[in-house]
Write an enzyme that holds these catalytic residues in place. Structure first.
Site, PDB file in Angstrom:
ATOM      1  CD  GLU A  17      19.248  79.031  13.487  1.00 51.21           C
ATOM      2  OE1 GLU A  17      19.506  80.258  13.463  1.00 51.21           O
ATOM      3  OE2 GLU A  17      20.100  78.169  13.746  1.00 51.21           O
ATOM      4  CB  THR A  48      20.615  75.275  10.168  1.00 49.70           C
ATOM      5  OG1 THR A  48      20.091  73.963  10.278  1.00 49.70           O
ATOM      6  CG2 THR A  48      20.232  76.091  11.379  1.00 49.70           C
ATOM      7  CB  ALA A  51      27.953  69.804   9.176  1.00 48.27           C
ATOM      8  N   GLY A 108      30.738  78.461   7.806  1.00 43.36           N
ATOM      9  CA  GLY A 108      30.572  77.088   8.287  1.00 43.36           C
ATOM     10  C   GLY A 108      31.802  76.654   9.061  1.00 43.36           C
ATOM     11  CE1 TYR A 147      29.855  82.628  15.677  1.00 48.26           C
ATOM     12  CE2 TYR A 147      30.554  84.317  14.112  1.00 48.26           C
ATOM     13  CZ  TYR A 147      30.027  83.066  14.380  1.00 48.26           C
ATOM     14  OH  TYR A 147      29.650  82.260  13.331  1.00 48.26           O
ATOM     15  CG  HIS A 151      34.500  82.690  14.892  1.00 47.54           C
ATOM     16  ND1 HIS A 151      35.603  81.918  14.623  1.00 47.54           N
ATOM     17  CD2 HIS A 151      33.423  81.994  14.454  1.00 47.54           C
ATOM     18  CE1 HIS A 151      35.207  80.795  14.018  1.00 47.54           C
ATOM     19  NE2 HIS A 151      33.891  80.823  13.911  1.00 47.54           N
TER      20      HIS A 151
HETATM   21  C1  FAD Z   1      23.167  82.976  13.456  1.00 50.50           C
HETATM   22  C2  FAD Z   1      24.074  81.813  13.100  1.00 50.50           C
HETATM   23  C3  FAD Z   1      23.621  80.846  12.216  1.00 50.50           C
HETATM   24  C4  FAD Z   1      24.444  79.758  11.866  1.00 50.50           C
HETATM   25  N1  FAD Z   1      23.958  78.813  10.987  1.00 50.50           N
HETATM   26  C5  FAD Z   1      24.741  77.792  10.605  1.00 50.50           C
HETATM   27  C6  FAD Z   1      24.291  76.824   9.652  1.00 50.50           C
HETATM   28  O1  FAD Z   1      23.161  76.902   9.173  1.00 50.50           O
HETATM   29  N2  FAD Z   1      25.128  75.811   9.301  1.00 50.50           N
HETATM   30  C7  FAD Z   1      26.397  75.719   9.824  1.00 50.50           C
HETATM   31  O2  FAD Z   1      27.117  74.772   9.461  1.00 50.50           O
HETATM   32  N3  FAD Z   1      26.872  76.619  10.709  1.00 50.50           N
HETATM   33  C8  FAD Z   1      26.076  77.646  11.117  1.00 50.50           C
HETATM   34  N4  FAD Z   1      26.558  78.582  12.011  1.00 50.50           N
HETATM   35  C9  FAD Z   1      27.906  78.399  12.583  1.00 50.50           C
HETATM   36  C10 FAD Z   1      28.999  79.095  11.702  1.00 50.50           C
HETATM   37  O3  FAD Z   1      29.032  78.502  10.439  1.00 50.50           O
HETATM   38  C11 FAD Z   1      30.343  78.931  12.422  1.00 50.50           C
HETATM   39  O4  FAD Z   1      30.346  79.689  13.600  1.00 50.50           O
HETATM   40  C12 FAD Z   1      31.594  79.223  11.595  1.00 50.50           C
HETATM   41  O5  FAD Z   1      32.735  78.834  12.366  1.00 50.50           O
HETATM   42  C13 FAD Z   1      31.806  80.683  11.218  1.00 50.50           C
HETATM   43  O6  FAD Z   1      30.936  81.096  10.260  1.00 50.50           O
HETATM   44  P1  FAD Z   1      30.880  82.662   9.863  1.00 50.50           P
HETATM   45  O7  FAD Z   1      29.912  82.781   8.759  1.00 50.50           O
HETATM   46  O8  FAD Z   1      30.680  83.482  11.058  1.00 50.50           O
HETATM   47  O9  FAD Z   1      32.376  82.842   9.301  1.00 50.50           O
HETATM   48  P2  FAD Z   1      33.280  84.103   8.985  1.00 50.50           P
HETATM   49  O10 FAD Z   1      32.537  85.385   9.041  1.00 50.50           O
HETATM   50  O11 FAD Z   1      34.003  83.782   7.721  1.00 50.50           O
HETATM   51  O12 FAD Z   1      34.295  84.089  10.204  1.00 50.50           O
HETATM   52  C14 FAD Z   1      35.003  82.899  10.549  1.00 50.50           C
HETATM   53  C15 FAD Z   1      36.360  83.262  11.162  1.00 50.50           C
HETATM   54  O13 FAD Z   1      37.198  83.836  10.153  1.00 50.50           O
HETATM   55  C16 FAD Z   1      37.590  85.156  10.522  1.00 50.50           C
HETATM   56  N5  FAD Z   1      37.527  85.968   9.300  1.00 50.50           N
HETATM   57  C17 FAD Z   1      36.410  86.281   8.594  1.00 50.50           C
HETATM   58  N6  FAD Z   1      36.739  86.994   7.512  1.00 50.50           N
HETATM   59  C18 FAD Z   1      38.089  87.141   7.537  1.00 50.50           C
HETATM   60  C19 FAD Z   1      39.035  87.769   6.680  1.00 50.50           C
HETATM   61  N7  FAD Z   1      38.648  88.404   5.562  1.00 50.50           N
HETATM   62  N8  FAD Z   1      40.351  87.685   7.002  1.00 50.50           N
HETATM   63  C20 FAD Z   1      40.759  87.028   8.132  1.00 50.50           C
HETATM   64  N9  FAD Z   1      39.903  86.417   8.981  1.00 50.50           N
HETATM   65  C21 FAD Z   1      38.599  86.478   8.677  1.00 50.50           C
HETATM   66  C22 FAD Z   1      36.580  85.620  11.582  1.00 50.50           C
HETATM   67  O14 FAD Z   1      37.152  86.567  12.466  1.00 50.50           O
HETATM   68  C23 FAD Z   1      36.272  84.304  12.276  1.00 50.50           C
HETATM   69  O15 FAD Z   1      37.248  84.005  13.227  1.00 50.50           O
HETATM   70  C24 FAD Z   1      25.754  79.655  12.421  1.00 50.50           C
HETATM   71  C25 FAD Z   1      26.205  80.630  13.313  1.00 50.50           C
HETATM   72  C26 FAD Z   1      25.379  81.693  13.678  1.00 50.50           C
HETATM   73  C27 FAD Z   1      25.868  82.701  14.668  1.00 50.50           C
END
Ligand code: FAD
Length: 288
Positions: A17, A48, A51, A108, A147, A151
């Protein structure tokens, strides 16, 4: 190539990455890093999504260049931050036109200075909504984040896994974990995910520690725990960056050996745009 097909062919699939640099010098250095890591024949690399600000369009440019000019399968990360569905559609069209086949669908984090997540008008609240939106109109292969230590926003492991299952149901075909330093966290998480009916590959994300300041910042931002044994080692080696990097390489190498023995589908390295630590680890895992 679709990354899910690569995992289906059998692993381990090694991936790297990168993030879009902010300066010309940063880009020159990144291209040197990519040239070094390309020799290790990664299954794919990913870039990535920033932000905010100018690095955003650079994600599209970088993945396009890596895929077309360097010839490595490149995945674009994409987040819902500050973007309406219409904005995201414009980016997805650009990626599709450029021949990019793989997207990591993410929510994000809230913009700097804000603590609670709020979608913009006409935007999405969760990565699963973004995944469903993409699945409805484009044919990208979709990845998602997960996570092992939960998360940070999720009220419980159960709620987080429930949300993860929805993300997979919405069309995510593989998952990459947040960084972690204790394999036990990963193994327990995978068991729990399987118990919830999540059957897609769950790929461990590995970040070699390169300096004390860097690891403390990243651990606190990402919610990854530094286990007591690693903390004790960090205290023992002190603040010298070269010694910390040696410790980081040893720790990550041991983690990777154990993960490979357990049959993980791949290893995803958070390279921080640098090649030496990742190359050393790769060299001990897969000696030429
Ligand atoms: C491999 C990897 C790559 C990443 N790359 C980037 C990047 O390029 N740029 C960047 O800015 N960040 C990046 N991140 C960080 C990520 O954007 C953050 O961790 C963010 O807070 C959560 O993103 P997510 O896609 O996991 O969100 P989600 O899957 O939407 O989850 C976020 C939170 O919402 C909750 N949730 C999800 N769906 C629901 C639902 N339907 N109802 C209720 N609660 C729900 C989950 O339990 C969690 O607590 C990366 C993280 C990882 C692990």
């Amino acid at each position: 190539m679709r990354i899910a097909d690569r995992y289906a062919r059998g692993g381990p699939v090694v991936s790297f990455e990168f993030f879009p640099p902010k300066t010309e010098a940063g880009f020159r250095s990144l291209y040197r890093t990519i040239a070094e890591l390309e020799k290790l024949r990664p299954g794919f690399v990913s870039v990535t999504w920033g932000a905010g600000g100018s690095t955003r369009s650079q994600t599209v440019e970088l993945v396009t260049r890596i895929e077309r000019e360097i010839g490595i399968t490149a995945m674009a990360h994409l987040t819902c931050v500050g973007a309406s569905a219409e904005d995201l559609a414009g980016i997805l069209d650009r990626l599709a036109e450029a021949g990019i086949e793989n997207v990591l669908a993410l929510r994000g984090d809230p913009p700097r200075g804000e603590t609670d997540w709020r979608p913009v008008a006409g935007g999405f609240s969760h990565a699963s909504e973004l995944a469903g939106f993409i699945r409805g109109r484009w044919s990208f292969c979709l990845g998602g984040a997960c996570y092992p230590e939960k998360h940070p926003d999720a009220p419980s492991f159960e709620a987080d896994l429930d949300a993860l299952r929805r993300k997979v149901d919405a069309g995510v075909e593989f998952l990459i974990t947040n960084l972690f330093f204790d394999n036990g966290d990963y193994f327990r998480f995978v068991d729990r995910a399987h118990g919830c009916g999540i059957g897609v590959p769950i790929v461990p994300g590995i970040m070699p520690i390169v300096s004390v300041a860097n690891i403390r910042r990243i651990a606190s931002l990402s919610g990854a725990r530094i286990p007591p044994a690693l903390e004790a080692e960090l205290v023992k080696v002190g603040p010298d960056d070269a010694s910390v990097m040696e410790l980081g390489i040893d720790w990550a190498t041991e983690q990777c050996h154990e993960l490979l023995e357990a049959g993980v589908p791949g290893l995803h390295f958070y390279t921080l745009n640098q090649s030496p630590a990742t190359r050393r680890i790769h060299g001990s895992l897969f000696p030429a």
